[in-house]
Design an enzyme around this catalytic site. Structure first.
Site, mmCIF file in Angstrom:
data_model
loop_
_atom_site.group_PDB
_atom_site.id
_atom_site.type_symbol
_atom_site.label_atom_id
_atom_site.label_comp_id
_atom_site.label_asym_id
_atom_site.label_seq_id
_atom_site.Cartn_x
_atom_site.Cartn_y
_atom_site.Cartn_z
ATOM 1 N N GLU A 30 0.851 -1.182 0.000
ATOM 2 C CA GLU A 30 0.000 0.000 0.000
ATOM 3 C C GLU A 30 0.892 1.239 0.000
ATOM 4 O OE1 GLU A 30 -2.133 2.473 3.546
ATOM 5 O OE2 GLU A 30 -2.406 0.287 3.576
ATOM 6 N N LYS A 74 -10.573 -1.731 8.274
ATOM 7 C CA LYS A 74 -9.243 -1.451 8.800
ATOM 8 C C LYS A 74 -9.377 -1.009 10.253
ATOM 9 C CE LYS A 74 -5.323 1.697 8.173
ATOM 10 N NZ LYS A 74 -4.808 2.843 7.394
#
Length: 213
Positions: free
Chosen positions: A45, A134
């Site tokens: 990411e 998340k």
């Protein structure tokens, strides 16, 4: 057409671990991607807290294509989500929940992982189409115990830990039942060889855990 949303989500779950990077330059992003790949990790990411995030994503996609599953992090608004998609990001992660980002990700079939701190917020995110929840910033505060807090009442909730995951507590995270984990400094600092070594250690722990089940 490239990878489909379901394929991307499955790759993240299958790989379990991915790097979270804030590169100073696109060249550094390529070094980190090279190290991760050498260590058997194929996902990372790129945070939009890095000024070169768009160029870094483009560079990784340009060199590695679908060999590396590159996502965009800290995506807090629709404009950033669109920039990430056009740069070639395959998934979107954020530190907060945004209905506009969720709508954009659904429109373009990108897996979305918003940061949530409560079950109520997390369930709302699922209703908006989130692929993962998340646990941010609470994974750094509560550690692996937070997984049970979320999954006991909602066992179907796909959780992504981000922050607080280390080689030392990795066995606890694996045992917790979390669906995937992002690693910052461990997989984003040092030489290509050091990153590869750490990636190999993480992958070995994941394999050992799965073999023992």
């Amino acid at each position: 057409m490239g990878l489909q949303r379901a394929e991307v989500g499955q790759r993240l779950a299958d790989g379990w671990a991915f790097a979270v990077v804030r590169p100073e330059t696109p060249e550094r992003a390529l070094e980190i991607a090279e190290g991760c790949l050498a260590g058997g990790m194929d996902a990372l990411e790129v945070s939009f807290t890095a000024p070169c995030a768009v160029r870094a994503i483009e560079a990784i996609v340009g060199r590695f294509g679908d060999e590396v599953l590159v996502g965009a992090g800290t995506v807090m608004d629709e404009a950033t989500a669109c920039m990430a998609r056009m740069a070639g990001a395959r998934f979107v992660v954020s530190n907060c929940l945004s209905e506009a980002v969720a709508a954009t990700c659904n429109r373009y079939q990108l897996p979305y992982a918003p940061g949530c701190t409560s079950v109520t917020e997390a369930v709302r995110a699922l209703e908006l189409g989130a692929s993962f929840i998340k646990c941010f910033p609470i994974s750094s505060v509560y550690g692996p115990s937070l997984v049970g807090l979320f999954k006991t009442p909602t066992p179907w909730m796909p959780l992504m830990a981000s922050g607080g995951v280390t080689l030392e507590n990795l066995p606890e995270w694996l045992a917790s039942g979390v669906d995937c984990c992002g690693f910052g400094g461990l997989l984003a600092t040092g030489s290509v060889e050091a990153i590869a070594e750490n990636a190999r250690a993480v992958r070995a722990a994941v394999r050992a855990h799965r073999a023992a089940r």
